[in-house]
Design a protein around this motif. Structure first.
Motif, PDB file in Angstrom:
ATOM      1  N   VAL A 398      48.886  31.982  38.961  1.00  0.00           N
ATOM      2  CA  VAL A 398      48.043  31.952  40.163  1.00  0.00           C
ATOM      3  C   VAL A 398      47.793  33.361  40.691  1.00  0.00           C
ATOM      4  CG1 VAL A 398      48.491  29.632  41.072  1.00  0.00           C
ATOM      5  CG2 VAL A 398      49.975  31.441  41.731  1.00  0.00           C
ATOM      6  N   ARG A 399      48.753  34.260  40.475  1.00  0.00           N
ATOM      7  CA  ARG A 399      48.645  35.608  41.059  1.00  0.00           C
ATOM      8  C   ARG A 399      47.834  36.572  40.183  1.00  0.00           C
ATOM      9  NH1 ARG A 399      54.974  36.011  43.019  1.00  0.00           N
ATOM     10  NH2 ARG A 399      54.823  34.257  44.482  1.00  0.00           N
ATOM     11  N   CYS A 400      47.339  36.080  39.077  1.00  0.00           N
ATOM     12  CA  CYS A 400      46.538  36.898  38.183  1.00  0.00           C
ATOM     13  C   CYS A 400      45.096  36.396  38.340  1.00  0.00           C
ATOM     14  CB  CYS A 400      47.051  36.700  36.757  1.00  0.00           C
ATOM     15  SG  CYS A 400      46.323  37.793  35.560  1.00  0.00           S
ATOM     16  N   LEU A 401      44.319  37.048  39.211  1.00  0.00           N
ATOM     17  CA  LEU A 401      42.967  36.545  39.490  1.00  0.00           C
ATOM     18  C   LEU A 401      42.028  36.771  38.316  1.00  0.00           C
ATOM     19  CD1 LEU A 401      44.130  36.404  42.390  1.00  0.00           C
ATOM     20  CD2 LEU A 401      41.770  36.677  43.136  1.00  0.00           C
ATOM     21  N   CYS A 402      41.144  35.808  38.115  1.00  0.00           N
ATOM     22  CA  CYS A 402      40.219  35.890  36.990  1.00  0.00           C
ATOM     23  C   CYS A 402      38.795  35.928  37.554  1.00  0.00           C
ATOM     24  CB  CYS A 402      40.382  34.663  36.103  1.00  0.00           C
ATOM     25  SG  CYS A 402      42.067  34.522  35.474  1.00  0.00           S
ATOM     26  N   ALA A 403      37.901  36.606  36.861  1.00  0.00           N
ATOM     27  CA  ALA A 403      36.501  36.642  37.306  1.00  0.00           C
ATOM     28  C   ALA A 403      35.606  36.806  36.099  1.00  0.00           C
ATOM     29  CB  ALA A 403      36.279  37.789  38.278  1.00  0.00           C
ATOM     30  N   GLU A 404      34.489  36.088  36.123  1.00  0.00           N
ATOM     31  CA  GLU A 404      33.565  36.184  34.991  1.00  0.00           C
ATOM     32  C   GLU A 404      32.470  37.203  35.306  1.00  0.00           C
ATOM     33  OE1 GLU A 404      31.905  32.405  34.010  1.00  0.00           O
ATOM     34  OE2 GLU A 404      31.650  32.986  31.916  1.00  0.00           O
ATOM     35  N   VAL A 405      32.000  37.146  36.570  1.00  0.00           N
ATOM     36  CA  VAL A 405      30.945  38.084  37.014  1.00  0.00           C
ATOM     37  C   VAL A 405      31.269  38.546  38.437  1.00  0.00           C
ATOM     38  CG1 VAL A 405      29.036  37.093  35.676  1.00  0.00           C
ATOM     39  CG2 VAL A 405      29.621  36.119  37.902  1.00  0.00           C
ATOM     40  N   ALA A 406      30.569  39.579  38.893  1.00  0.00           N
ATOM     41  CA  ALA A 406      30.753  40.038  40.272  1.00  0.00           C
ATOM     42  C   ALA A 406      30.123  39.022  41.222  1.00  0.00           C
ATOM     43  CB  ALA A 406      30.101  41.403  40.445  1.00  0.00           C
ATOM     44  N   GLU A 407      30.784  38.736  42.342  1.00  0.00           N
ATOM     45  CA  GLU A 407      30.246  37.828  43.374  1.00  0.00           C
ATOM     46  C   GLU A 407      29.876  38.712  44.560  1.00  0.00           C
ATOM     47  OE1 GLU A 407      30.225  34.490  43.254  1.00  0.00           O
ATOM     48  OE2 GLU A 407      31.460  34.125  41.472  1.00  0.00           O
ATOM     49  N   PRO A 519      54.355  37.991  46.977  1.00  0.00           N
ATOM     50  CA  PRO A 519      53.541  37.953  45.761  1.00  0.00           C
ATOM     51  C   PRO A 519      52.982  39.333  45.421  1.00  0.00           C
ATOM     52  CG  PRO A 519      52.928  36.150  47.221  1.00  0.00           C
ATOM     53  CD  PRO A 519      53.846  37.068  48.002  1.00  0.00           C
ATOM     54  N   THR A 520      52.983  39.652  44.139  1.00  0.00           N
ATOM     55  CA  THR A 520      52.263  40.816  43.635  1.00  0.00           C
ATOM     56  C   THR A 520      51.097  40.247  42.842  1.00  0.00           C
ATOM     57  OG1 THR A 520      54.317  42.034  43.457  1.00  0.00           O
ATOM     58  CG2 THR A 520      52.462  42.890  42.191  1.00  0.00           C
ATOM     59  N   VAL A 521      49.905  40.785  43.085  1.00  0.00           N
ATOM     60  CA  VAL A 521      48.700  40.140  42.556  1.00  0.00           C
ATOM     61  C   VAL A 521      47.933  41.132  41.690  1.00  0.00           C
ATOM     62  CG1 VAL A 521      46.583  38.934  43.254  1.00  0.00           C
ATOM     63  CG2 VAL A 521      48.603  38.843  44.728  1.00  0.00           C
ATOM     64  N   LEU A 522      47.374  40.629  40.605  1.00  0.00           N
ATOM     65  CA  LEU A 522      46.527  41.476  39.756  1.00  0.00           C
ATOM     66  C   LEU A 522      45.065  41.071  39.975  1.00  0.00           C
ATOM     67  CD1 LEU A 522      46.682  43.675  37.509  1.00  0.00           C
ATOM     68  CD2 LEU A 522      46.509  41.822  35.852  1.00  0.00           C
ATOM     69  N   LEU A 523      44.244  42.048  40.367  1.00  0.00           N
ATOM     70  CA  LEU A 523      42.823  41.757  40.621  1.00  0.00           C
ATOM     71  C   LEU A 523      41.961  42.377  39.524  1.00  0.00           C
ATOM     72  CD1 LEU A 523      42.320  42.613  44.419  1.00  0.00           C
ATOM     73  CD2 LEU A 523      42.976  40.434  43.397  1.00  0.00           C
TER      74      LEU A 523
END
Ligand code: XMP
Length: 589
Positions: A398-407, A519-523
């Motif tokens: 959950v703390r590793c955020l995923c993105a396909e395109v810029a929002e 939490p430590t989060v990866l963006l």
């Protein structure tokens, strides 16, 4: 045992009321909002709780109006306040400004539920848009806030009291005194305790399980360990099969530590199932947070079934045990009127179906974390285990955020004295009992906790596109881009390294134990470069996770930590989260 009923209209805080009433020594029971008045007549008091709905909406949930004729003391909270006012002939209208967050409540008349308070101003927590415009006959105002003249009301003769703010959240400084006065007004016996809970629960486990056995999914965390110990005490460890699934999303070296912890909880025959490869495969090209959660939750079940089959266990002879606690259910939208904030791994639809079929046993499902810890201590679990920081079942996934395109976000955020940017990604938050999926804002400038503490809620209140605020901890920002990414072993490995640095720092710095969880989060956000990532540090203080404040750690230490984090492969920036819950959740996803 005397009981107080809590009518559940789906507020994130409904069960917190039950928790608080239990803290005052009275058994409280959560009851469906549409329960008939005749079925409530044996309760010593009724609390009508909050809701994400608006009383003026045509399909809004209602209580049986006859409850007001029962002669039992009633306390309406938030939606319960508005519903009571409207039902008894008052008026509720859309407020010109809502109240979200802390506000000042001034006591005008300290009687009834306010009898333990002084005639002065208290800090309270409110979360509403509608407000009462006219009181019903027989009611008077006991207190007000700057935006609401009827913030607390009473009809002393009928022992009906209402509050627009939430007495159950820790941010309301006079909340427990108000609830204690209500408990006194009901005359309920104070005979509930953690010992009593354990006694009743052991009895209920024995009855529910009968001559069956329990296949228990354990994680080494507080909840599933306490649930295991309760089951083992009731049934004997030989009737429980304990399995730990290594998803690949645990902290660095944590699997080994967990096995050690589980031994101290009495789990000697632990089945460890290594499934990291399977998880990464199932999550390939998945970006949306709820889809990630569903896949992870379903996989737990699939693996459990596969193992049970390999062991030739007859499904008719086994129940599935889980360490679910109350916030897991409420956040998953698991009660009738609650909005779904996120699906916890133990509340995917297939599990819901198994619950309906009576195939699941969850001994601590009504409790909050603070109570689970009390039960754990009573059952003899060592402090080292009971005090572990909470960690989500789906782990670092959950703390590793995923993105396909810029929002992209249209908001131009202004904050006095600070340079601001809005990130082109979104994350989950919670506001007014509803899920939000919005952008984070980043502030750069002089570090001053006092200013930042004020600015953060101002920004999230003013800009509806923003649900989080962060402070840049690693230098000026000149460009921001999104690095399209999903869950990969490399990203989780980076996050594990970062998480370890952060946790070491917390252990060294937080001697007073202010940090409840961090939490430590990866963006997937690249700063001043292309194709890189960023780290978020999110220390929070809380008691039961329904509300939380960001923790103000010594800034020079944070900067040294940020320097270390910047050395990790592919990291281009470090941010410090300065959002409370609400409007942010504790986790980022
Ligand atoms: P949020 O992020 O909603 O989290 O403020 C509240 C608490 O719940 C934990 N959490 C989970 N725990 N399974 C769990 O067992 C889950 O799927 C899950 N998701 C969030 C979170 O770490 C925090 O303590």
């Amino acid at each position: 045992m005397d009981k107080i009923a809590i009518l559940d209209f789906g507020s994130q805080f409904a069960h917190l009321l039950a928790n608080r009433i239990r803290r005052l020594g009275v058994y409280s029971e959560i009851i469906d909002a549409d329960t008939k008045a005749v079925d409530l007549k044996d309760y010593k008091g009724i609390i009508i709780s909050g809701s994400p709905a608006s009383v003026n909406a045509p399909d809004s949930p209602k209580a049986d109006p006859k409850i007001y004729e029962l002669g039992i003391p009633i306390l309406g909270v938030c939606y319960g306040h508005q519903l009571t006012m409207k039902t008894l002939g008052g008026e509720v209208r859309k407020g010109s400004v809502g109240e979200y967050g802390l506000t000042k409540f001034t006591v005008q008349k300290n009687t009834g539920v306010l009898s333990k308070l002084e005639q002065k101003t208290y800090q309270v927590y409110a979360s509403h848009f509608d407000s009462v415009g006219k009181l019903p006959e027989g009611f008077e105002a006991l207190g007000s806030t700057p935006d609401d003249q009827f913030s607390a009301t009473a009809n002393e003769e009928r022992r009906i009291y209402t509050l627009q703010f939430h007495p159950e959240v820790t941010h309301t400084e006079c909340g427990m005194q108000i609830l204690e006065s209500f408990v006194e007004i009901t005359g309920a016996n104070r005979d509930w305790s953690i010992d009593k809970f354990i006694e009743l629960e052991l009895d209920s486990i024995t009855k529910k399980v009968g001559d069956k056995k329990v296949f228990m999914l354990v994680s080494g965390g507080v909840d599933s360990s306490v649930a295991y110990v309760l089951l083992a005490k009731a049934l004997g460890p030989e009737r429980i099969y304990a399995m730990y699934v290594d998803t690949g999303f645990m902290r660095k070296n944590e699997s080994e530590e967990i096995k050690k912890f589980l031994k101290t909880a009495g789990v000697t025959d632990l089945h460890v199932e290594y499934a990291a490869e399977e998880y990464f495969m199932a999550l390939k090209n998945v970006y949306e947070p709820e889809q990630k959660r569903k896949i992870i939750g379903d996989k737990f079940l699939e693996i459990q079934r596969r193992v049970a089959q390999e062991l030739n266990l007859n499904p008719d002879e086994w129940l599935l045990g889980q360490g679910t606690i109350y916030p897991d259910t409420i956040e998953s939208g698991g009660t009738k009127n609650a909005d779904k904030i996120k699906t916890h791994h133990n509340r995917v639809p297939e599990i819901e179906e198994m619950i309906r079929q009576g195939k699941i046993i969850e001994p601590i499902k009504e409790l909050y974390k603070d109570e689970v810890r009390m039960v754990g201590r009573k059952l003899g679990l060592p402090d080292e285990m009971v005090d572990r920081h909470p960690f989500p079942g789906p782990g670092l996934a959950v703390r590793c955020l995923c993105a396909e395109v810029a929002e992209s976000c249209s908001a131009e955020v202004e904050a006095e004295g600070y340079k601001t940017n809005v990130l082109p990604i979104q994350s989950v938050g919670v506001q007014g009992d509803e899920r939000t999926y919005r952008h984070p804002a980043i502030l750069e400038g002089d570090h001053d906790w006092e200013k930042l503490r004020k600015l953060s809620p101002q920004i999230t209140n003013k800009y509806s596109e923003i649900n989080r605020v962060m402070f840049a901890a690693s230098g000026p920002i000149t460009s921001i881009s999104v690095t399209p990414s999903y869950l990969t072993e490399e990203r989780i490995a980076t996050l594990q390294e970062a998480d370890q640095l952060v946790m070491d720092f917390i252990r060294e710095t937080d001697k007073e134990g202010l940090v409840w969880q961090c939490p430590t989060v990866l963006l997937p956000i690249s700063i001043n470069a292309e194709g890189k990532e960023s780290i978020v540090i999110r220390p929070v203080s809380s008691t039961e996770a329904m509300t939380a404040n960001f923790t103000e750690l010594p800034w020079d230490g944070v900067q040294r930590l940020a320097e270390k984090l910047m050395q990790l492969p592919n990291i281009s920036a470090v941010f410090y989260d300065i959002t409370n819950k609400p409007p942010g959740t504790i986790e980022w996803e």
